[in-house]
Design an enzyme around this catalytic site. Structure first.
Site, PDB file in Angstrom:
ATOM      1  N   ARG A 185     -31.558  34.564  -8.875  1.00  0.00           N
ATOM      2  CA  ARG A 185     -30.320  34.671  -9.406  1.00  0.00           C
ATOM      3  C   ARG A 185     -30.166  35.609  -7.764  1.00  0.00           C
ATOM      4  O   ARG A 185     -31.766  36.028  -7.341  1.00  0.00           O
ATOM      5  CB  ARG A 185     -30.473  35.914 -10.597  1.00  0.00           C
ATOM      6  CG  ARG A 185     -30.175  34.902 -12.047  1.00  0.00           C
ATOM      7  CD  ARG A 185     -29.757  36.046 -12.688  1.00  0.00           C
ATOM      8  NE  ARG A 185     -31.048  37.293 -12.948  1.00  0.00           N
ATOM      9  CZ  ARG A 185     -31.244  38.319 -13.798  1.00  0.00           C
ATOM     10  NH1 ARG A 185     -30.268  38.285 -14.244  1.00  0.00           N
ATOM     11  NH2 ARG A 185     -32.186  39.378 -13.420  1.00  0.00           N
ATOM     12  N   THR A 225     -26.402  41.621  -6.818  1.00  0.00           N
ATOM     13  CA  THR A 225     -25.454  41.221  -7.900  1.00  0.00           C
ATOM     14  C   THR A 225     -25.671  40.375  -8.969  1.00  0.00           C
ATOM     15  O   THR A 225     -25.006  40.385 -10.021  1.00  0.00           O
ATOM     16  CB  THR A 225     -24.576  40.172  -6.740  1.00  0.00           C
ATOM     17  OG1 THR A 225     -25.067  38.964  -6.395  1.00  0.00           O
ATOM     18  CG2 THR A 225     -24.145  40.595  -5.427  1.00  0.00           C
ATOM     19  N   ASP A 258     -40.751  37.682 -15.764  1.00  0.00           N
ATOM     20  CA  ASP A 258     -39.458  36.961 -14.945  1.00  0.00           C
ATOM     21  C   ASP A 258     -40.088  35.709 -15.076  1.00  0.00           C
ATOM     22  O   ASP A 258     -41.159  35.282 -15.045  1.00  0.00           O
ATOM     23  CB  ASP A 258     -39.976  37.091 -13.183  1.00  0.00           C
ATOM     24  CG  ASP A 258     -38.539  35.746 -12.403  1.00  0.00           C
ATOM     25  OD1 ASP A 258     -39.286  34.757 -12.406  1.00  0.00           O
ATOM     26  OD2 ASP A 258     -38.302  36.817 -11.698  1.00  0.00           O
ATOM     27  N   ASP A 311     -41.506  33.504 -12.428  1.00  0.00           N
ATOM     28  CA  ASP A 311     -43.077  32.879 -11.811  1.00  0.00           C
ATOM     29  C   ASP A 311     -44.268  33.168 -12.804  1.00  0.00           C
ATOM     30  O   ASP A 311     -45.155  33.223 -11.953  1.00  0.00           O
ATOM     31  CB  ASP A 311     -42.484  34.810 -11.327  1.00  0.00           C
ATOM     32  CG  ASP A 311     -41.630  35.516 -10.052  1.00  0.00           C
ATOM     33  OD1 ASP A 311     -41.944  34.318  -9.467  1.00  0.00           O
ATOM     34  OD2 ASP A 311     -41.359  36.349 -10.244  1.00  0.00           O
TER      35      ASP A 311
HETATM   36  C1  PRP Z   1     -34.203  33.173 -14.220  1.00  0.00           C
HETATM   37  C2  PRP Z   1     -33.801  32.537 -15.609  1.00  0.00           C
HETATM   38  C3  PRP Z   1     -32.160  32.197 -15.457  1.00  0.00           C
HETATM   39  C4  PRP Z   1     -32.033  33.066 -14.811  1.00  0.00           C
HETATM   40  C5  PRP Z   1     -31.443  33.550 -15.947  1.00  0.00           C
HETATM   41  O1  PRP Z   1     -34.125  32.508 -13.230  1.00  0.00           O
HETATM   42  O2  PRP Z   1     -35.500  31.399 -15.565  1.00  0.00           O
HETATM   43  O3  PRP Z   1     -32.243  30.974 -14.800  1.00  0.00           O
HETATM   44  O4  PRP Z   1     -33.037  33.378 -14.075  1.00  0.00           O
HETATM   45  O5  PRP Z   1     -30.245  34.847 -15.801  1.00  0.00           O
HETATM   46  P1  PRP Z   1     -29.361  35.172 -16.410  1.00  0.00           P
HETATM   47  O6  PRP Z   1     -29.139  34.947 -17.377  1.00  0.00           O
HETATM   48  O7  PRP Z   1     -29.122  36.957 -15.841  1.00  0.00           O
HETATM   49  O8  PRP Z   1     -28.378  34.337 -15.115  1.00  0.00           O
HETATM   50  P2  PRP Z   1     -34.133  32.839 -11.640  1.00  0.00           P
HETATM   51  O9  PRP Z   1     -33.182  33.355 -10.995  1.00  0.00           O
HETATM   52  O10 PRP Z   1     -35.348  34.190 -11.491  1.00  0.00           O
HETATM   53  O11 PRP Z   1     -34.575  31.829 -10.916  1.00  0.00           O
HETATM   54  P3  PRP Z   1     -35.960  30.613 -10.782  1.00  0.00           P
HETATM   55  O12 PRP Z   1     -35.913  30.323 -12.160  1.00  0.00           O
HETATM   56  O13 PRP Z   1     -36.440  30.039  -9.853  1.00  0.00           O
HETATM   57  O14 PRP Z   1     -37.529  32.087 -10.931  1.00  0.00           O
HETATM   58  N1  URA Z   2     -34.388  35.612 -15.834  1.00  0.00           N
HETATM   59  C1  URA Z   2     -36.407  36.161 -16.164  1.00  0.00           C
HETATM   60  O1  URA Z   2     -36.897  35.175 -15.438  1.00  0.00           O
HETATM   61  N2  URA Z   2     -36.198  37.316 -17.250  1.00  0.00           N
HETATM   62  C2  URA Z   2     -35.453  38.016 -17.202  1.00  0.00           C
HETATM   63  O2  URA Z   2     -36.041  38.853 -18.657  1.00  0.00           O
HETATM   64  C3  URA Z   2     -34.297  37.847 -16.707  1.00  0.00           C
HETATM   65  C4  URA Z   2     -34.168  36.925 -15.966  1.00  0.00           C
END
Ligand code: PRP
Ligand code: URA
Length: 208
Positions: free
Chosen positions: A103, A107, A199, A202
């Site tokens: 994400r 945005t 997160d 993370d």
């Molecule tokens: C997180 C999560 C989803 C997304 C959800 O991933 O694992 O993929 O955010 O958010 P949304 O419903 O608003 O799209 P992130 O983008 O943080 O990537 P990562 O798994 O690499 O940490």
């Molecule tokens: N992605 C995450 O990992 N946690 C949240 O709460 C929202 C988006």
């Protein structure tokens, strides 16, 4: 189509540990795996079964089996990978594809960096895996791609969903059934689920 929320004291208990900011990386990973098994159990309640004749030590019977080959799991990288370990134990021969999305922090829209799916994906029952359904942007982008590849049978499995994410995903893809372990209160102004678990990526990988 109504979303399925796992409503069970064991799940509530495990979620309480998962949400706790002091839970270790090891325990966090183990709990995501475990809860994913229960999600998969729910999501396969309507699985197609095939006739098979087997012999018990005592007699011959007509029984039913599923075909692992019918299934493909598509974890959304990175955090979705943490759900694969659990469910691959219960459907061991399922095929696995990957989509890489992150994400954009400002945005909140998903940015794609990888996409590779199993052969004959359009014929398979596809489970999209991601622990968090927040705005719904990542789930929708993934399902858009899969539908472009001809996939018609898609379910979305997550650990925690926001009401906003559920609403947006249902509007974009009304045919996709959503399975979650918990439906939380809301999103905060940064697009994080409240109370949530932080997160997910993370916490799985210990990157922050
Ligand atoms: C997180 C999560 C989803 C997304 C959800 O991933 O694992 O993929 O955010 O958010 P949304 O419903 O608003 O799209 P992130 O983008 O943080 O990537 P990562 O798994 O690499 O940490
Ligand atoms: N992605 C995450 O990992 N946690 C949240 O709460 C929202 C988006």
């Amino acid at each position: 189509m109504k979303e399925v929320v796992l409503n069970h004291p064991l799940i509530t208990h495990k979620l309480s540990i998962l949400r706790n900011k002091n839970t270790s990386t090891k325990e966090f990973r183990e709990l995501i795996s475990e809860i994913s098994v229960y999600l998969c159990y729910e999501a396969t309640k309507d699985a197609t079964v095939y006739d098979k004749v087997i012999e018990t030590p005592l007699t011959k019977i007509n029984t039913k089996v599923i075909n692992d080959d019918d299934y493909a799991f598509i974890p959304i990288l990175r955090a979705g990978m943490s759900m694969v370990e659990g469910i691959i134990k219960v459907i061991p021969n399922a095929k696995i594809g990957h989509i890489g999305l992150y994400r954009n922090e400002n945005t909140l829209t998903p940015v794609e960096y990888y996409y590779k799916v199993p052969l004959n994906i359009s014929k398979r029952k596809v489970f999209v895996l991601d622990p968090m359904l927040a705005t719904g942007g990542s789930a929708i982008a993934t399902i858009d791609k899969l539908k472009k590849d001809g996939v018609t049978d898609i379910k979305f499995l997550c650990i925690i969903a926001s009401p906003e994410g559920i609403k947006t995903l249902k509007k974009a893809h009304p045919d996709v059934k959503i399975y979650c372990a918990a439906k939380d209160k809301c999103l905060n102004k940064n697009g994080y689920i409240l109370p949530g678990l932080g997160d997910a990526g993370d916490r799985v990988y210990g990157t922050k």
